[in-house]
Design an enzyme around this catalytic site. Structure first.
Site, mmCIF file in Angstrom:
data_model
loop_
_atom_site.group_PDB
_atom_site.id
_atom_site.type_symbol
_atom_site.label_atom_id
_atom_site.label_comp_id
_atom_site.label_asym_id
_atom_site.label_seq_id
_atom_site.Cartn_x
_atom_site.Cartn_y
_atom_site.Cartn_z
ATOM 1 N N GLY A 106 0.797 -1.217 0.000
ATOM 2 C CA GLY A 106 0.000 0.000 0.000
ATOM 3 C C GLY A 106 0.832 1.269 0.000
ATOM 4 O O GLY A 106 0.293 2.364 0.034
ATOM 5 N N CYS A 107 2.147 1.117 -0.038
ATOM 6 C CA CYS A 107 3.039 2.276 -0.076
ATOM 7 C C CYS A 107 3.564 2.442 -1.497
ATOM 8 O O CYS A 107 3.862 1.450 -2.174
ATOM 9 C CB CYS A 107 4.213 2.075 0.882
ATOM 10 S SG CYS A 107 3.723 1.942 2.611
ATOM 11 N N ALA A 108 3.688 3.669 -1.937
ATOM 12 C CA ALA A 108 4.207 3.943 -3.270
ATOM 13 C C ALA A 108 5.684 3.570 -3.372
ATOM 14 O O ALA A 108 6.154 3.137 -4.418
ATOM 15 C CB ALA A 108 4.013 5.414 -3.627
ATOM 16 N N SER A 109 6.408 3.729 -2.298
ATOM 17 C CA SER A 109 7.825 3.359 -2.268
ATOM 18 C C SER A 109 7.968 2.040 -1.514
ATOM 19 O O SER A 109 7.018 1.522 -0.943
ATOM 20 C CB SER A 109 8.654 4.465 -1.634
ATOM 21 O OG SER A 109 8.071 4.878 -0.430
#
Length: 142
Positions: free
Chosen positions: A49-52
């Site tokens: 769920g994190c872009a990075s």
């Protein structure tokens, strides 16, 4: 209820008027985190769920509601690494039951993060908070 370490960050943010200064401070907080052993950066510690790329490794001492919840974390993005440091400060030294009572959205809102993070970063931050809360709930359940 937030830890003393988080209160110190909140006081620093109150002192810093400009968001650019706050942003730099978040990055500096992240740079101060110890590096995570690359062998620990596995799918089980990755936060979805994190872009990075983000990894959180739980460190639970004890069992039940009084268990102490701690974690180490790392990201491939400097600002996210700083967010990990802020979350670490927010939950530092709290028991599993105390972690579950922290209103992370309100506490982080005190720093003005809600208005200055992109939607992707906000979603990633929420995913990290959810992972920490899940760890605390599992520890509290024994």
């Amino acid at each position: 209820m937030a830890s003393a370490a988080f209160e110190e960050i909140a006081e620093t943010f109150d002192f810093l008027d400009d968001w650019e200064d706050r942003y730099r401070h978040v990055i500096e907080l992240g740079k101060a985190l110890p590096d995570m052993d690359p062998a620990l950066k596995v799918p089980a510690t990755k936060v979805e769920g994190c872009a990075s790329q983000v990894w959180l490794l739980p460190r639970i001492a004890g069992t039940g509601p009084a268990a102490r919840v701690d974690f180490e974390g790392e990201s491939d993005a400097m600002i996210v690494e700083g967010l990990i440091a802020i979350l670490h400060a927010l939950y530092s030294g709290l028991s599993a039951s105390e972690v579950l009572t922290v209103d992370a959205k309100a506490e982080l809102g005190r720093l003005g993060l809600n208005e200055h993070l992109s939607q992707q970063r906000s979603n990633g931050l929420a995913a990290m908070v959810e992972r920490i809360r899940k760890l605390a709930a599992e520890a509290a359940a024994g």
